[in-house]
Every structure is written in C-alpha cells, then in structure tokens.
Design a protein around this motif. Structure first.
Motif, short mmCIF file in Angstrom:
data_model
loop_
_atom_site.label_atom_id
_atom_site.label_comp_id
_atom_site.label_asym_id
_atom_site.label_seq_id
_atom_site.Cartn_x
_atom_site.Cartn_y
_atom_site.Cartn_z
N UNK A 181 0.43 -1.22 0.23
CA UNK A 181 0.02 -0.08 0.51
C UNK A 181 1.23 1.18 -0.01
N UNK A 182 1.77 1.41 0.99
CA UNK A 182 2.57 2.29 0.76
C UNK A 182 3.75 2.74 0.11
N UNK A 183 3.61 1.55 -1.61
CA UNK A 183 4.26 2.19 -2.74
C UNK A 183 3.83 2.10 -3.37
N UNK A 184 2.37 1.85 -3.70
CA UNK A 184 1.29 1.76 -4.44
C UNK A 184 0.89 3.65 -4.14
N UNK A 185 0.87 4.89 -2.78
CA UNK A 185 1.01 5.92 -2.89
C UNK A 185 2.18 6.79 -3.05
#
Length: 335
Positions: A181-185
């Motif tokens: 999720x962090x890397x998608x943002x």
C-alpha cells in the motif's frame, strides 16, 4: 459486521456452546459431591466470591469499553478513507488532463490514477486481514462461525486482484515490496510529479492532490497502528484469569445459599451457576472478538464492503458503465 437487527439467541448459544458445557461440568461436580455425597465442607461463603465477582465485572467492563473504542476508531478511520477517496477522485477527474496513459489498458491518465487508488485500497485491506498471533480467529468457535460468511482477502489472491487495476509493470513492482500500500501511494506521487514537471498539471492543483496522498498515508498509518498493536496483553490476561477464577468459584458459593431454601433446592445451584458464569464468559468473549477490528471476524469493520463502495463512486465519476454492484451481507455478516 453484523448487518441484521441483532444476533439471535440461537447464534449466541451456538457460538458459546463450549463455554456452556464447561460451566455445566463446573457446576455439576461440586453440587453432586455436596448434595449427593454430603461433602458439605465444599461450600464457601458468598461474600468473598461476590468481591471477586465485583472485581471481575470492573475489569471486564473496562476491557469491553476499550475494545469498543478500538472498533469505533477503526470505523472512523475507514469513514475518513471513504471521504478522502472521493476528494481524490473528483480533482483527478477535473484537474488532470485526459492524456494517454502509460498502458493501453487504460482510457487515459485519469483512469490510471483512479484505478491505482483502487489498487491501494485492495492492498491495504489485504494487509489488514493478515493474521497476528494475538488475534482470536484461530479459536474453534470463531473459526467455525467464520464458515457462515466469506472473507475475500483469505479466499482470493492479492496478485490477481491487483491485475484489475495496475499495469503489469506496476503490479510486479508493488508485489516485490513488503508494504504494498505504501509503494502504491509512492507511484501515485511519482506520476503526479511527472505531470507537473511536464506542465500538464498546475502547481496549486499538484499540491492539492499531494495533500490528499498525505492524508491517505496518515489513515493507513492509523490502520497499521490498530492492526499491529493489540489491546495490551497484561490487561487481556488479567481479564481472562479473573473471569475464569470467578466462574470456578461461583458454584461453591451458591451451594449454601440454595440449601437455605430447602433440601432439594440445592440442585438449583447448577442452572444458576451456569447462568452467572455464562454471562461473564460471554462478556469476556465479546470483548475479545471486538479488540481486533480487521482480523476477519463477524464483528469487524466491513472494509471489503467500504472499498467496494469507494470503487463504485470513483468509477461512476469516470462515467464507466460496467460498475460492480455493492456487496451484500452473507448470513447477516457484511465484510
């Protein structure tokens, strides 16, 4: 979450039937020994047992209040995620020009940014459904009850889900990371910067969209805090020990109380001990099943349904025709 009027008595009794059988044995044995074999020395005065019961009631009430606060905070976080998602979808539609996307699978860059947000929701809910050692879904009663509904994140694959929203390159990159999720943002921020650097996005609009990404990071962090920091184990332990101690003492304190009513009334110790014990054990179980709002239990925050609601809203903002339907409860349980 339970989406019906309330749990039925049958459902609660089925869920707690193991505790019911246990307190039946605990009440039966001393009553038989006392009334049948004349072991009157087993009887204990009710006053010290009542003091233990009072302390147990306080600690159980404290836990249930604290675990409800955790559940309600989780619901507020996801309510905020719903609002931020809408505040992301509208500016993306109105501020970002309809440029060609990086992949032919998207109509334009606006759809790509929107779908990547849906991928973030997907990755986040999969991360929140991952089991933890302190969660209670492995208990026999909870595992048995979970057969009545479907937890999408357990039955499905994150890789398959992400293929619906991401380019193959983005999906491969995200799946290679631990906190997807962090890397998608991060990918969202990277693409916004490219748009701003190429003069496709005015700076004040760029900063507004980045502000929404920052808010999403904040809500993700709050979810991770609830997921990764349990209700303190020292309080959970003392709650469990106090409840079990009180349950073991209850029949010994009721023996003389019912014997005062007459010889045969002593056998009422069994049903009334069971009733009092069942109340305390059920309260303890309810608190335990509430303390982890993302574990996949019947009392969880319905993050799968909320993510679907967001998907419907954002895809309708893009005027898409093949929008999925809202999720419906299964046996009154909405996940």
């Amino acid at each position: 979450m339970h989406a019906g009027h309330h749990y039925t008595l049958k459902e609660v009794l089925l869920w707690t039937r193991r505790e019911i059988m246990g307190v039946f044995v605990l009440a039966l044995v001393p009553t038989v020994l006392y009334a049948g074999l004349g072991w009157h020395w087993l009887a204990m005065p009710w006053v010290p047992i009542a003091l233990v019961g009072t302390a147990t009631a306080f600690i159980v009430g404290f836990k249930n209040n604290a675990t409800y606060s955790r559940l309600w905070e989780a619901r507020q976080i996801w309510g905020t995620i719903v609002n931020i998602s809408r505040a992301w979808g509208v500016p993306v539609r109105d501020f970002v020009p309809p440029l060609p996307a990086e992949s032919s699978g998207f109509a334009d860059v606006r759809q790509q940014l929107t779908y990547r947000h849906l991928a973030w929701l997907t990755a986040l809910r999969f991360q929140l459904r991952e089991p933890r050692a302190w969660e209670s879904m492995t208990q026999a009663a909870n595992a048995e009850y979970s057969q009545l509904y479907r937890v999408t994140e357990r039955d499905g694959s994150l890789a398959d889900e992400l293929q619906r929203y991401l380019t193959p390159a983005d999906a491969a990159y995200v799946l290679s990371k631990k906190n997807r999720a962090t890397h998608l943002l991060g990918l969202q921020s990277k693409q916004l910067k490219e748009l701003a650097d190429n003069d496709h996005l005015e700076m004040f609009r760029y900063f507004e969209l980045v502000r929404q990404l920052t808010a999403l990071y904040e809500q993700q962090g709050k979810c991770e805090r609830l997921k990764n920091f349990p209700y303190p184990r020292q309080f959970a332990t003392i709650n469990l020990f106090f409840a079990r101690l009180f349950v073991c003492l209850v029949p010994f304190g009721m023996l003389q109380e019912f014997e005062k009513l007459g010889g045969h009334f002593v056998w009422l110790t069994i049903p009334f001990s069971m009733l009092v014990s069942w109340i305390f054990l059920t309260m303890e179980r309810i608190g335990e099943s509430t303390e982890n709002p993302f574990e996949g239990g019947a009392n969880d925050v319905p993050i799968t349904a909320l993510a679907r609601t967001i998907e419907i809203d954002l895809r309708e903002l893009l005027d898409e025709a093949d929008v999925p339907a809202a999720l419906q409860p299964v046996n009154n349980i909405l996940m």
